[in-house]
Write an enzyme that holds these catalytic residues in place. Structure first.
Site, PDB file in Angstrom:
ATOM      1  N   TYR A 297       0.847  -1.198   0.000  1.00 58.34           N
ATOM      2  CA  TYR A 297       0.000   0.000   0.000  1.00 58.34           C
ATOM      3  C   TYR A 297       0.882   1.247   0.000  1.00 58.34           C
ATOM      4  O   TYR A 297       1.677   1.475   0.913  1.00 58.34           O
ATOM      5  CB  TYR A 297      -0.881  -0.017   1.246  1.00 58.34           C
ATOM      6  CG  TYR A 297      -2.091   0.874   1.192  1.00 58.34           C
ATOM      7  CD1 TYR A 297      -3.330   0.358   0.819  1.00 58.34           C
ATOM      8  CD2 TYR A 297      -2.026   2.213   1.539  1.00 58.34           C
ATOM      9  CE1 TYR A 297      -4.469   1.157   0.803  1.00 58.34           C
ATOM     10  CE2 TYR A 297      -3.156   3.021   1.516  1.00 58.34           C
ATOM     11  CZ  TYR A 297      -4.371   2.494   1.149  1.00 58.34           C
ATOM     12  OH  TYR A 297      -5.499   3.285   1.124  1.00 58.34           O
ATOM     13  N   TYR A 341      -5.875   5.286  -6.983  1.00 60.09           N
ATOM     14  CA  TYR A 341      -6.065   5.217  -5.542  1.00 60.09           C
ATOM     15  C   TYR A 341      -7.455   4.676  -5.267  1.00 60.09           C
ATOM     16  O   TYR A 341      -8.428   5.423  -5.215  1.00 60.09           O
ATOM     17  CB  TYR A 341      -5.892   6.603  -4.933  1.00 60.09           C
ATOM     18  CG  TYR A 341      -6.101   6.680  -3.435  1.00 60.09           C
ATOM     19  CD1 TYR A 341      -5.385   5.872  -2.570  1.00 60.09           C
ATOM     20  CD2 TYR A 341      -7.001   7.592  -2.899  1.00 60.09           C
ATOM     21  CE1 TYR A 341      -5.563   5.961  -1.203  1.00 60.09           C
ATOM     22  CE2 TYR A 341      -7.185   7.693  -1.518  1.00 60.09           C
ATOM     23  CZ  TYR A 341      -6.468   6.869  -0.686  1.00 60.09           C
ATOM     24  OH  TYR A 341      -6.641   6.958   0.673  1.00 60.09           O
TER      25      TYR A 341
END
Length: 388
Positions: A297, A341
């Site tokens: 991430y 995102y």
């Protein structure tokens, strides 16, 4: 106290379908429509029909309720539905929840999804604007008066300490940005397709909050991503190779807050991801050297370095050199820095593609992938593997 023994979830469920909308800065349609498009695409990819689905999992901070998405997607009765808290930290936990439901027989086919107009609508990166009184808000209240108003500013505090403790410069973060954009440049689905960057580009990008520059911060995206989870046995009868859930874990560390855990003894790591890492290695019986590709991430570059260190891929303060050496294929879709995102859900989809052998930046012989969820908050992660 985190678990000191392996759990029994591994090998009992698999991701069998992935689907997404296009990734854009202005989708031109509602978040519900984005969710339904992604869900239907994932079901189709799995070779199933909406009538096969009996479970749904999403995140909190979602405008798309499970029952509404189910109705709009043509899904019928649900025997399982769940939402996982803590923003991007929920991504891998949605698959864990789905796998738990499948393993327990509570549901047979579970869809995990995330969809939002995060660029043209509500922008998470804008930080605190208005908040109802809550315990979480009280924790933020110790920091807001001093100008720590946005996610970038919250991360900058720990990033600065990381650089100081290890004698590094912000160029260390640039290694992550360059790697992500290199992969995004070859990914037609990525927002930054065809646009790689160099360390000089990183160093000349404008400051956001020192020591973070523009290219240390992920983009904001409109779009949707969905995944389908079912049992390994059923997966073997479906058209796509399954990505087996080898291990799944959640973790919150001691003195955990949301992005502002500044009262810990050490600010140079991510203890919550350490909790997750220990459980994944314990349950899977694997070690860092057994991982073929890492999807970590990357909402902010410093936390990618800290994750590599928490998982033991390298020593403390050594992650920038590890990334520069290309020692592990990392964020081969371009990550949230380069592709989109979607709170980490698109990263899980990339891990599935790697195991299927269909990634645009394919790692030869990829059999095991590590995927992580949002950091700085209570988090989660997965090890996915090929069947057999």
């Amino acid at each position: 106290m985190s678990l000191h023994r392996a759990d029994s979830l591994g090998g009992r469920a698999a991701v069998v379908g992935i689907g997404a909308t296009e990734f854009s800065k202005d989708s031109g349609r509602s978040e519900l429509k984005l969710a339904v498009e992604a869900v239907r695409a994932a079901i189709d990819d799995a070779g199933l029909s909406p009538a096969d689905v009996d479970g749904m999992v999403t995140f909190t901070m979602d405008t798309n309720p499970e029952i509404t998405v189910a109705q709009a997607a043509g899904i019928g009765d649900l025997s399982f539905f769940s939402r996982v808290h803590y923003g991007g930290g929920a991504a891998c936990a949605t698959v864990q929840q789905a796998a738990l439901a499948v393993a327990a027989g509570v549901a047979e086919v579970v869809v995990c999804y995330r969809a939002f107009n995060e660029r043209s609508g509500r922008r998470f990166g804008s930080g605190v604007q208005q908040r109802e009184p809550s315990a979480e808000g009280a924790a933020l209240g110790w920091n807001l008066p001093f100008g720590l108003l946005t996610p970038a500013s919250w991360v900058a505090m720990t990033a600065q300490r990381y650089l100081h403790a290890h004698g590094l410069t912000p160029e260390a973060f640039g290694q992550v940005a360059v790697a992500g954009r290199r992969h995004a440049a070859r990914n037609p689905a990525a927002y930054f397709h065809g646009r790689p960057i160099t360390l000089d580009d990183h160093a000349s990008s404008r400051w956001i909050v020192e020591p973070l520059r523009l290219l240390d911060c992920c983009q904001e995206t409109d779009g949707g991503q969905a995944l389908v989870v079912t049992s390994v046995e059923r997966a073997r009868d479906l058209p796509r190779p399954p990505a087996v859930v080898v291990a799944a874990a959640q973790g919150a560390g001691r003195a955990q807050e949301q992005m502002t855990s500044y009262y810990r003894d050490d600010l140079t790591g991510l203890p919550e991801m350490g909790v997750v890492a220990r459980q994944l290695w314990r349950t899977s019986g694997l070690e860092p050297g057994d991982i073929d590709v890492g999807i970590l991430y990357d909402h902010f570059t410093p936390y990618v370095l800290m994750q590599l260190e928490e998982f033991g891929f390298c020593g403390r303060g050594e992650a920038a050199e590890f990334v520069a050496a290309d020692a592990l294929p990392l964020n081969t879709h371009g990550g949230q820095l380069g592709e989109a995102y979607l709170h980490g859900m698109n990263g899980i989809a990339e891990a599935v593609r790697q195991l299927r052998g269909t990634s645009v930046n394919q790692t030869a012989g990829a059999a095991r992938a590590l995927v992580t969820a949002g950091t700085g908050v209570p988090t989660s992660a997965l090890i996915l593997g090929v069947d057999g």
